[in-house]
Design an enzyme around this catalytic site. Structure first.
Site, mmCIF file in Angstrom:
data_model
loop_
_atom_site.group_PDB
_atom_site.id
_atom_site.type_symbol
_atom_site.label_atom_id
_atom_site.label_comp_id
_atom_site.label_asym_id
_atom_site.label_seq_id
_atom_site.Cartn_x
_atom_site.Cartn_y
_atom_site.Cartn_z
ATOM 1 C CD GLU A 51 5.502 -33.674 -43.057
ATOM 2 O OE1 GLU A 51 6.032 -32.576 -43.265
ATOM 3 O OE2 GLU A 51 6.104 -34.750 -43.185
ATOM 4 N N GLY A 78 12.848 -26.940 -48.475
ATOM 5 C CA GLY A 78 13.404 -27.694 -49.606
ATOM 6 C C GLY A 78 13.176 -26.961 -50.925
ATOM 7 C CE LYS A 100 21.143 -25.489 -39.845
ATOM 8 N NZ LYS A 100 20.563 -25.702 -38.506
ATOM 9 C CD GLU A 134 13.561 -37.909 -46.081
ATOM 10 O OE1 GLU A 134 12.369 -37.500 -46.053
ATOM 11 O OE2 GLU A 134 14.166 -38.309 -45.098
ATOM 12 C CB CYS A 171 9.584 -37.574 -43.342
ATOM 13 S SG CYS A 171 10.944 -38.740 -43.275
ATOM 14 N N GLY A 209 14.244 -32.070 -44.408
ATOM 15 C CA GLY A 209 13.458 -31.149 -43.590
ATOM 16 C C GLY A 209 12.137 -30.844 -44.260
ATOM 17 C CB SER A 210 9.799 -28.035 -43.838
ATOM 18 O OG SER A 210 10.636 -26.953 -44.156
ATOM 19 C CB THR A 211 7.635 -29.664 -48.552
ATOM 20 O OG1 THR A 211 7.610 -31.082 -48.318
ATOM 21 C CG2 THR A 211 7.374 -29.410 -50.024
HETATM 22 P P1 NAI Z 1 12.884 -26.876 -41.373
HETATM 23 O O1 NAI Z 1 12.844 -27.400 -42.750
HETATM 24 O O2 NAI Z 1 12.793 -25.404 -41.158
HETATM 25 O O3 NAI Z 1 14.266 -27.334 -40.659
HETATM 26 C C1 NAI Z 1 15.079 -28.409 -41.078
HETATM 27 C C2 NAI Z 1 16.541 -27.974 -41.096
HETATM 28 O O4 NAI Z 1 16.724 -26.953 -42.080
HETATM 29 C C3 NAI Z 1 17.046 -27.361 -39.776
HETATM 30 O O5 NAI Z 1 18.382 -27.761 -39.591
HETATM 31 C C4 NAI Z 1 16.964 -25.868 -40.053
HETATM 32 O O6 NAI Z 1 17.858 -25.101 -39.279
HETATM 33 C C5 NAI Z 1 17.352 -25.801 -41.522
HETATM 34 N N1 NAI Z 1 16.852 -24.639 -42.254
HETATM 35 C C6 NAI Z 1 15.770 -23.858 -41.974
HETATM 36 N N2 NAI Z 1 15.630 -22.884 -42.903
HETATM 37 C C7 NAI Z 1 16.649 -23.037 -43.799
HETATM 38 C C8 NAI Z 1 17.037 -22.359 -44.995
HETATM 39 N N3 NAI Z 1 16.353 -21.326 -45.466
HETATM 40 N N4 NAI Z 1 18.112 -22.800 -45.683
HETATM 41 C C9 NAI Z 1 18.795 -23.876 -45.231
HETATM 42 N N5 NAI Z 1 18.503 -24.556 -44.105
HETATM 43 C C10 NAI Z 1 17.428 -24.152 -43.399
HETATM 44 O O7 NAI Z 1 11.770 -27.622 -40.543
HETATM 45 P P2 NAI Z 1 11.091 -27.200 -39.136
HETATM 46 O O8 NAI Z 1 10.701 -25.756 -39.146
HETATM 47 O O9 NAI Z 1 11.972 -27.635 -38.056
HETATM 48 O O10 NAI Z 1 9.772 -28.087 -39.167
HETATM 49 C C11 NAI Z 1 8.633 -27.630 -39.876
HETATM 50 C C12 NAI Z 1 7.887 -28.792 -40.506
HETATM 51 O O11 NAI Z 1 8.702 -29.445 -41.460
HETATM 52 C C13 NAI Z 1 7.480 -29.884 -39.549
HETATM 53 O O12 NAI Z 1 6.312 -29.581 -38.876
HETATM 54 C C14 NAI Z 1 7.339 -31.046 -40.477
HETATM 55 O O13 NAI Z 1 6.068 -31.022 -41.079
HETATM 56 C C15 NAI Z 1 8.398 -30.816 -41.529
HETATM 57 N N6 NAI Z 1 9.641 -31.595 -41.266
HETATM 58 C C16 NAI Z 1 9.937 -32.645 -42.076
HETATM 59 C C17 NAI Z 1 11.054 -33.415 -41.812
HETATM 60 C C18 NAI Z 1 11.406 -34.599 -42.641
HETATM 61 O O14 NAI Z 1 12.101 -35.473 -42.155
HETATM 62 N N7 NAI Z 1 11.001 -34.667 -43.880
HETATM 63 C C19 NAI Z 1 11.922 -33.142 -40.669
HETATM 64 C C20 NAI Z 1 11.563 -31.958 -39.914
HETATM 65 C C21 NAI Z 1 10.454 -31.248 -40.217
#
Ligand code: NAI
Ligand code: MG
Length: 488
Positions: free
Chosen positions: A398, A250, A193, A267, A301, A245-247
């Site tokens: 972050e 995660g 996804k 990650e 990240c 994605g976000s901590t």
């Molecule tokens: P997010 O963690 O919400 O989104 C990442 C992915 O997870 C997207 O595909 C989203 O649709 C999916 N997702 C969201 N909620 C979920 C759930 N409950 N269960 C399973 N999948 C889910 O991150 P977001 O809101 O886009 O960004 C927020 C913050 O996260 C950013 O400002 C940044 O600080 C951090 N981030 C860190 C990343 C990394 O590479 N470590 C990448 C993106 C964001």
């Protein structure tokens, strides 16, 4: 044409526009879900828009997978696993993975332009980093497919089953490659996804996978938002979850999988310390700092978002850094001169602006260059905060934007203490001319990756991943195979 502008506080080169052509790009008005080797309409009957963050214009409508769609994708992946992929000789699996790598190379220009339109990153990055790295990951893991017994001698590695893979918006195609390539090489099937703001290159990858004649359902790509991700992670037919994605999300996933037999790798976020010692090559270090935090708008990240300068060189480095920042070009992601493109989404720009206010309220000194930013679209000037205290939010949280918090230090012990003092532990950078200091620091910094006299260097053969709240499990290299295997 190049002219010299005298209007700014320093002399600055101004370049004529050099836009990358997009005439060769075909983007459909609407994309459906890629399940069972075909694009099918979602049973949810819902779609959402993906927009171009540099212009605010709608690019395409994207299917939003609901619970029944997730069910269909997981079921398809299960069938492909038991009937086809698991049984296929490894050297045959490898040929498909090689083929995907080759077609990514052939369609590299198209993929780079689509990546920049959908996500806002400068074309220079998508063209020179994201897309070549994505192809390299498929090449690299194709090579491992029939050599797993050699990689893990006497351990009898076997595949796991159906992998649910959830990826973010900062490196859309590259994250898809990081996830799909090792999973396939190890004999697993996939439901991936992509993030809701950047689904297009994953859907282009679905076309590539279909055109490479990969057996249907070995890779399924379903688009949607967090709710889709949640259905996928919690589906009982999934054997392994890989999330970037976000901590915050995660941790939620870790909670919901507790007590289940599903394997998990995470990650998550980072707050990397970039450390410049007084014997460092200063000009190279300044370039490394710029690359470390402003690369991809700081949507990284492992971005070097905390800068630690040894006290006796701090003034020189900061002056050079400010001078260099005056020359950064913020603007059209499709322009080949652009250094800093568009912020990925309104939500992310709001988050960055919130932290700019927090930084000022905390009493830090702020610096932004005189550059213009486009009136339309989502843009942010590169920003320094000086004299930041270790306890300030700017040093601890972050931001995921082009914002750098700076502190000074006197001794190496002091900087190690400060660098390790955040909840994260993904990456760090060290600049010094002394080899022994590199080894000393890199063994004491609690970070999955430590770069020395460079920053943000990636290679498919090198493992990447974090400590503490930055997650666990490694992607890339031989270590990147482990999360996709079980051992007798
Ligand atoms: P997010 O963690 O919400 O989104 C990442 C992915 O997870 C997207 O595909 C989203 O649709 C999916 N997702 C969201 N909620 C979920 C759930 N409950 N269960 C399973 N999948 C889910 O991150 P977001 O809101 O886009 O960004 C927020 C913050 O996260 C950013 O400002 C940044 O600080 C951090 N981030 C860190 C990343 C990394 O590479 N470590 C990448 C993106 C964001
Ligand atoms: Mg978009």
């Amino acid at each position: 044409m190049v002219s010299i502008s005298k209007n700014k506080s320093v002399f600055s080169w101004e370049y004529s526009p050099a836009p990358e052509s997009k005439d060769h790009i075909k983007i459909n008005d609407r994309y459906e879900l890629f399940i069972n080797g075909k694009f099918i309409k979602p049973q949810s009957k819902k779609h959402f828009d993906t927009i171009n963050p540099a212009t605010g214009e709608k690019i395409s409508e994207i299917a939003l997978a609901g619970e029944k769609d997730v069910e269909a994708a997981v079921k398809a992946a299960r069938e492909a696993y038991t009937k086809t992929w698991k049984k296929m000789p490894a050297k045959e699996r490898a040929k498909y993975i090689f083929r995907i790598a080759r077609v990514i190379q052939e369609r590299a220009r198209e993929l780079a332009v689509v990546e920049s339109i959908d996500g806002g990153k400068p074309i220079r990055e998508s063209r020179d980093f994201d897309i070549p790295q994505a192809a390299n990951h498929f090449f690299y893991y194709a090579g491992w497919a029939d050599k797993l017994d050699f990689a893990f001698p006497n351990k009898k590695p076997t595949s796991i089953g159906v992998c649910a893979q959830i990826i973010p918006w900062n490196f859309p195609l590259l994250m898809a490659a990081w996830k799909i390539a090792p999973a396939l090489a190890c004999g697993n099937t996939v439901v991936l996804k992509p993030a809701e703001t950047t689904p297009l290159t994953a859907l282009k990858l679905a076309e590539i996978i279909r055109d490479c004649d990969l057996p249907p359902s070995v890779v399924n790509i379903i688009t949607g938002d967090g709710s889709t991700g949640e259905f996928l992670v919690n589906h009982p037919g999934v054997d392994k979850v890989a999330f970037t994605g976000s901590t915050e999300v995660g941790k939620r996933i870790q909670h919901s999988l507790a007590g289940s037999s599903k394997k998990l790798s995470l990650e998550l976020g980072g707050k990397a310390a970039h450390i410049i010692l007084d014997d460092a090559p200063i000009d190279q270090a300044v370039e490394g700092i710029i690359n470390g935090i402003f690369f991809n708008q700081g949507h990284v990240c492992c971005a070097g978002s905390r800068l630690y300068l040894q006290e006796n060189i701090a003034y020189t480095v900061i002056e050079k850094l400010k001078h260099r920042m005056q020359h950064l070009i913020v603007g059209d992601p499709l322009d080949k001169n652009t250094d800093i493109g568009a912020i990925n989404s309104k939500a992310q720009l709001d988050k960055i602006n919130h932290y700019l206010n927090v930084g000022v309220e905390e009493g830090n000194e702020i610096f932004q260059p005189d550059c213009n930013i486009p009136a339309k679209g989502l843009f942010c000037k590169p920003t320094l905060f000086l004299n930041v205290a270790q306890s300030h939010k700017l040093m601890q949280e972050e931001i995921f934007g082009p914002v750098l918090a700076i502190q000074t230090f006197r001794t190496i012990d002091e900087v190690i203490e400060k660098a390790n003092n955040t909840p994260y532990g993904l990456s760090a950078g060290v600049w010094t001319n002394t080899g022994s200091r590199i080894f000393g620091l890199s063994s004491k910094l609690k970070a999955g990756v430590v770069w020395a006299n460079t920053y943000n260097k990636f290679d498919p053969t090198s493992p990447f991943g974090g400590f503490k709240e930055s997650g666990f499990g490694r992607e890339g290299g031989l270590h990147g195979l482990m999360p996709y295997l079980q051992f007798d």
